[in-house]
Design a protein around this motif. Structure first.
Motif, PDB file in Angstrom:
ATOM      1  N   GLY A 235      30.429  40.592 -26.932  1.00 56.51           N
ATOM      2  CA  GLY A 235      29.470  39.631 -27.462  1.00 56.51           C
ATOM      3  C   GLY A 235      28.082  40.200 -27.644  1.00 56.51           C
ATOM      4  O   GLY A 235      27.218  39.561 -28.234  1.00 56.51           O
ATOM      5  N   THR A 236      27.832  41.422 -27.152  1.00 56.54           N
ATOM      6  CA  THR A 236      26.489  41.987 -27.271  1.00 56.54           C
ATOM      7  C   THR A 236      26.339  42.862 -28.512  1.00 56.54           C
ATOM      8  O   THR A 236      25.242  43.162 -28.916  1.00 56.54           O
ATOM      9  CB  THR A 236      26.122  42.833 -26.037  1.00 56.54           C
TER      10      THR A 236
ATOM     11  N   ALA B 299      23.786  32.710 -18.292  1.00 58.58           N
ATOM     12  CA  ALA B 299      23.384  31.476 -18.967  1.00 58.58           C
ATOM     13  C   ALA B 299      24.174  30.249 -18.496  1.00 58.58           C
ATOM     14  O   ALA B 299      23.777  29.116 -18.772  1.00 58.58           O
ATOM     15  CB  ALA B 299      23.548  31.651 -20.471  1.00 58.58           C
TER      16      ALA B 299
ATOM     17  N   SER C  68      25.068  38.797 -19.717  1.00 58.56           N
ATOM     18  CA  SER C  68      24.083  37.887 -20.325  1.00 58.56           C
ATOM     19  C   SER C  68      24.660  36.478 -20.513  1.00 58.56           C
ATOM     20  O   SER C  68      23.932  35.489 -20.406  1.00 58.56           O
ATOM     21  CB  SER C  68      23.589  38.454 -21.657  1.00 58.56           C
ATOM     22  N   PHE C  69      25.967  36.397 -20.781  1.00 58.71           N
ATOM     23  CA  PHE C  69      26.582  35.077 -20.970  1.00 58.71           C
ATOM     24  C   PHE C  69      26.856  34.401 -19.632  1.00 58.71           C
ATOM     25  O   PHE C  69      26.820  33.181 -19.518  1.00 58.71           O
ATOM     26  CB  PHE C  69      27.876  35.204 -21.777  1.00 58.71           C
TER      27      PHE C  69
ATOM     28  N   ALA D 259      20.691  26.444 -21.558  1.00 56.63           N
ATOM     29  CA  ALA D 259      20.195  27.267 -22.668  1.00 56.63           C
ATOM     30  C   ALA D 259      21.250  27.312 -23.772  1.00 56.63           C
ATOM     31  O   ALA D 259      22.441  27.134 -23.487  1.00 56.63           O
ATOM     32  CB  ALA D 259      19.888  28.677 -22.176  1.00 56.63           C
ATOM     33  N   PRO D 260      20.818  27.526 -25.012  1.00 58.06           N
ATOM     34  CA  PRO D 260      21.792  27.569 -26.116  1.00 58.06           C
ATOM     35  C   PRO D 260      22.922  28.567 -25.848  1.00 58.06           C
ATOM     36  O   PRO D 260      24.074  28.289 -26.176  1.00 58.06           O
ATOM     37  CB  PRO D 260      20.951  28.011 -27.314  1.00 58.06           C
ATOM     38  N   THR D 261      22.600  29.701 -25.223  1.00 61.39           N
ATOM     39  CA  THR D 261      23.641  30.701 -24.967  1.00 61.39           C
ATOM     40  C   THR D 261      24.674  30.208 -23.962  1.00 61.39           C
ATOM     41  O   THR D 261      25.760  30.768 -23.873  1.00 61.39           O
ATOM     42  CB  THR D 261      23.050  32.015 -24.433  1.00 61.39           C
ATOM     43  N   SER D 262      24.316  29.160 -23.180  1.00 65.68           N
ATOM     44  CA  SER D 262      25.277  28.688 -22.180  1.00 65.68           C
ATOM     45  C   SER D 262      26.516  28.102 -22.843  1.00 65.68           C
ATOM     46  O   SER D 262      27.563  27.979 -22.219  1.00 65.68           O
ATOM     47  CB  SER D 262      24.626  27.673 -21.238  1.00 65.68           C
ATOM     48  N   GLN D 263      26.396  27.728 -24.109  1.00 67.09           N
ATOM     49  CA  GLN D 263      27.562  27.229 -24.845  1.00 67.09           C
ATOM     50  C   GLN D 263      28.493  28.372 -25.252  1.00 67.09           C
ATOM     51  O   GLN D 263      29.688  28.179 -25.407  1.00 67.09           O
ATOM     52  CB  GLN D 263      27.119  26.509 -26.135  1.00 67.09           C
ATOM     53  N   VAL D 264      27.912  29.555 -25.441  1.00 68.59           N
ATOM     54  CA  VAL D 264      28.653  30.661 -26.042  1.00 68.59           C
ATOM     55  C   VAL D 264      29.822  31.091 -25.157  1.00 68.59           C
ATOM     56  O   VAL D 264      30.903  31.397 -25.646  1.00 68.59           O
ATOM     57  CB  VAL D 264      27.727  31.858 -26.329  1.00 68.59           C
ATOM     58  N   VAL D 265      29.612  31.086 -23.843  1.00 73.23           N
ATOM     59  CA  VAL D 265      30.654  31.580 -22.953  1.00 73.23           C
ATOM     60  C   VAL D 265      31.943  30.776 -23.114  1.00 73.23           C
ATOM     61  O   VAL D 265      33.040  31.332 -23.078  1.00 73.23           O
ATOM     62  CB  VAL D 265      30.167  31.643 -21.473  1.00 73.23           C
TER      63      VAL D 265
END
Ligand code: C2E
Ligand code: CA
Ligand code: CA
Ligand code: CA
Length: 277
Positions: free
Chosen positions: A180-181, A206, A202-203, A211-217
């Protein structure tokens, strides 16, 4: 009066020159570090999320110059990768794993050592031959190894695919690291046959922050499941993060919650405690 643009240009040229000189001196320092054997490995425990047991460790490289403090890989691996030194560094890493962990691996078939390879290592089958030699000399099994590959720099897809296939044919697990990086994570996932997806720290950081990135995981985990990849989470620092990952079916985790990088002897001790009924 000298125009400001000229000053800017001179400053930029000076900065570039300085960087080039720093890289050159780092390169020659790395060369002599290889010659003088100034590298060593620390091992970070890998935890099975279901049992909580230590079932492996990731080998992380350190450089101990003759004077001064140890240098972390974030400083010297990129330089080694930009020069041709990285394949020699990787060969040294395999030597060190053999020395530190060879006997232990031969006695513990279900213990996994994570080894980091750089894109340049995947350009030829030399690394596969070196790994074969390690297995033959120690009596470790292919299943003792997890090879972690990153997308830093350019991955030559044809040869990377051939090396990965050779490793997996032997029964060695292959993980895509720091997922993801990079820029081309998704296309790599489609074109490479892999066993594990390693979710970047980084995920994990979060998780639960809103934070918006907390959704990404969540999306990364769903994708891993779709592609039938097992998951490793890195950089787990809190029980809350661990709980979240466990309930979402993450198989393995590592991070300060379980242990910082340590000597192999310390990992071996952890492992045998965890094995005790
Ligand atoms: P990586 O593969 O993502 O390794 C994880 C890094 O995160 C390690 O840093 C580790 O010490 C750190 N870390 C682990 N758990 C935590 C945590 O809970 N919190 C925080 N804040 N950090 C944590 P390290 O050892 O400095 O390694 C940095 C990078 O250098 C590695 O990132 C890897 O990409 C590269 N590297 C390390 N050893 C080797 C090697 O032998 N060969 C190659 N090619 N690259 C290596
Ligand atoms: Ca790694
Ligand atoms: Ca990683
Ligand atoms: Ca990472």
């Amino acid at each position: 009066l000298v125009p400001a643009g000229l000053f800017g240009g001179l400053a930029a040229a000076a900065a570039i020159l300085l960087l080039a000189r720093q890289r050159m001196s780092m390169t020659s320092a790395l060369r002599s570090a290889l010659r003088r054997g100034e590298f060593y490995l620390l091992y970070q425990p890998l935890i099975d999320m279901r049992s909580g047991a230590c079932v492996g460790a990731e080998a992380l490289l350190r450089w101990q110059p003759p004077s001064g403090e140890d240098v972390g890989p974030d400083l010297f691996i990129p330089v080694a990768e930009q020069t041709s030194l990285i394949t020699r560094v990787t060969a040294r890493v395999l030597d060190l794993v053999e020395r530190d962990a060879g006997d232990f691996l031969a006695r513990h078939p279900d213990f996994h050592i994570g080894i980091n390879l750089s894109p340049a290592d995947l350009r030829s089958c030399a690394v596969v031959e070196r790994i074969d030699a390690l297995l033959a000399r120690t009596g470790a099994r292919p299943t003792n190894l997890i090879v972690e590959i990153t997308e830093r720099g350019f991955l030559h897809l044809d040869s990377a695919r051939a090396v990965i296939a050779a490793l997996r044919d032997r029964g060695i697990d292959v993980a895509i690291d720091d997922f993801g990086t990079g820029y081309s994570s998704l296309s790599y996932l489609e074109t490479l046959d892999l066993d594990f997806l390693k979710i970047d720290r980084s995920f994990i950081e979060a998780i639960g922050t809103g934070a918006p990135t907390s959704q990404v995981v969540g999306h990364i985990m769903a994708m891993a499941r779709t592609l039938d990849l097992r998951m490793i989470a890195e950089g787990v620092e809190s029980e809350a993060q661990a709980e979240f990952l466990r309930t979402h079916g993450v198989h393995y985790a590592q991070g300060w919650l379980y242990g910082k990088p340590m000597s192999f002897a310390d990992v071996a001790r952890l492992t045998s405690y965890a094995r005790r009924p």
